[in-house]
Design a protein around this motif. Structure first.
Motif, PDB file in Angstrom:
ATOM      1  N   ARG A  62       0.856  -1.194   0.000  1.00 35.44           N
ATOM      2  CA  ARG A  62       0.000   0.000   0.000  1.00 35.44           C
ATOM      3  C   ARG A  62       0.890   1.241   0.000  1.00 35.44           C
ATOM      4  N   MET A  63       0.618   2.136  -0.924  1.00 34.17           N
ATOM      5  CA  MET A  63       1.446   3.319  -1.111  1.00 34.17           C
ATOM      6  C   MET A  63       1.498   4.200   0.135  1.00 34.17           C
ATOM      7  N   ASN A  64       0.453   4.188   0.945  1.00 32.93           N
ATOM      8  CA  ASN A  64       0.429   5.058   2.119  1.00 32.93           C
ATOM      9  C   ASN A  64       1.257   4.517   3.285  1.00 32.93           C
ATOM     10  N   ILE A  65       1.802   3.319   3.157  1.00 36.69           N
ATOM     11  CA  ILE A  65       2.655   2.768   4.211  1.00 36.69           C
ATOM     12  C   ILE A  65       4.113   2.957   3.768  1.00 36.69           C
ATOM     13  N   LYS A  66       4.564   4.189   3.910  1.00 34.06           N
ATOM     14  CA  LYS A  66       5.877   4.607   3.412  1.00 34.06           C
ATOM     15  C   LYS A  66       7.023   3.817   4.031  1.00 34.06           C
ATOM     16  N   ASP A  82       1.926   0.785 -10.451  1.00 33.69           N
ATOM     17  CA  ASP A  82       1.036   1.254  -9.389  1.00 33.69           C
ATOM     18  C   ASP A  82      -0.388   1.290  -9.922  1.00 33.69           C
ATOM     19  N   THR A  84      -4.844   1.674  -8.375  1.00 31.35           N
ATOM     20  CA  THR A  84      -5.777   2.000  -7.303  1.00 31.35           C
ATOM     21  C   THR A  84      -6.901   0.976  -7.276  1.00 31.35           C
ATOM     22  N   GLU A  91     -13.732   3.987  -0.285  1.00 31.39           N
ATOM     23  CA  GLU A  91     -12.322   4.180   0.043  1.00 31.39           C
ATOM     24  C   GLU A  91     -11.490   3.668  -1.126  1.00 31.39           C
ATOM     25  N   LEU A  93      -7.619   2.389  -2.294  1.00 36.28           N
ATOM     26  CA  LEU A  93      -6.299   1.951  -1.854  1.00 36.28           C
ATOM     27  C   LEU A  93      -5.335   2.101  -3.025  1.00 36.28           C
ATOM     28  N   HIS A  94      -4.256   2.831  -2.800  1.00 33.12           N
ATOM     29  CA  HIS A  94      -3.225   2.985  -3.815  1.00 33.12           C
ATOM     30  C   HIS A  94      -2.147   1.932  -3.540  1.00 33.12           C
TER      31      HIS A  94
END
Length: 102
Positions: A62-66, A82, A84, A91, A93-94
């Motif tokens: 998941r892109m938001n978990i850097k 990448d 979505t 919601e 998820l990217h």
């Protein structure tokens, strides 16, 4: 699986197909996070892949978990795709696909 004192502390699922390993759901017990357990499990996956004639390993993050993306980049993985996913609850998820040639 990774164990500490005979107790499971981390795990990952994987599949090998046509010289490619796809792993997913790599997780570490929150108590053990930040101690290198995940990195060691990743090294074990790579060693297993090499011993089974695998030439590349792929995972999705998941892109938001850097922090996870950084861990994989620091281990030699790179982003190659990448996309979505739109969830039913409106919601999104990217997701990034990451790869390492071994």
């Amino acid at each position: 699986m990774a164990y500490e004192s005979d107790e499971p502390v981390a795990m990952a699922r994987f599949k090998i197909d046509n010289y490619q390993m796809n792993f997913y759901r790599l997780s570490v017990d929150p108590i053990c996070q930040g101690q290198g357990v995940g990195k060691n499990l990743l090294k074990s996956l790579e060693a297993y892949a090499k011993s089974n004639d695998v030439s590349e390993i792929i995972c999705k993050v998941r892109m938001n978990i850097k922090k996870n993306i950084k861990i994989y980049k620091d281990s030699g993985y790179f982003i190659f795709d990448d996309y979505t996913i739109d969830k039913p609850n409106n919601e999104s998820l990217h997701i990034v696909s990451m790869r390492k040639f071994i």
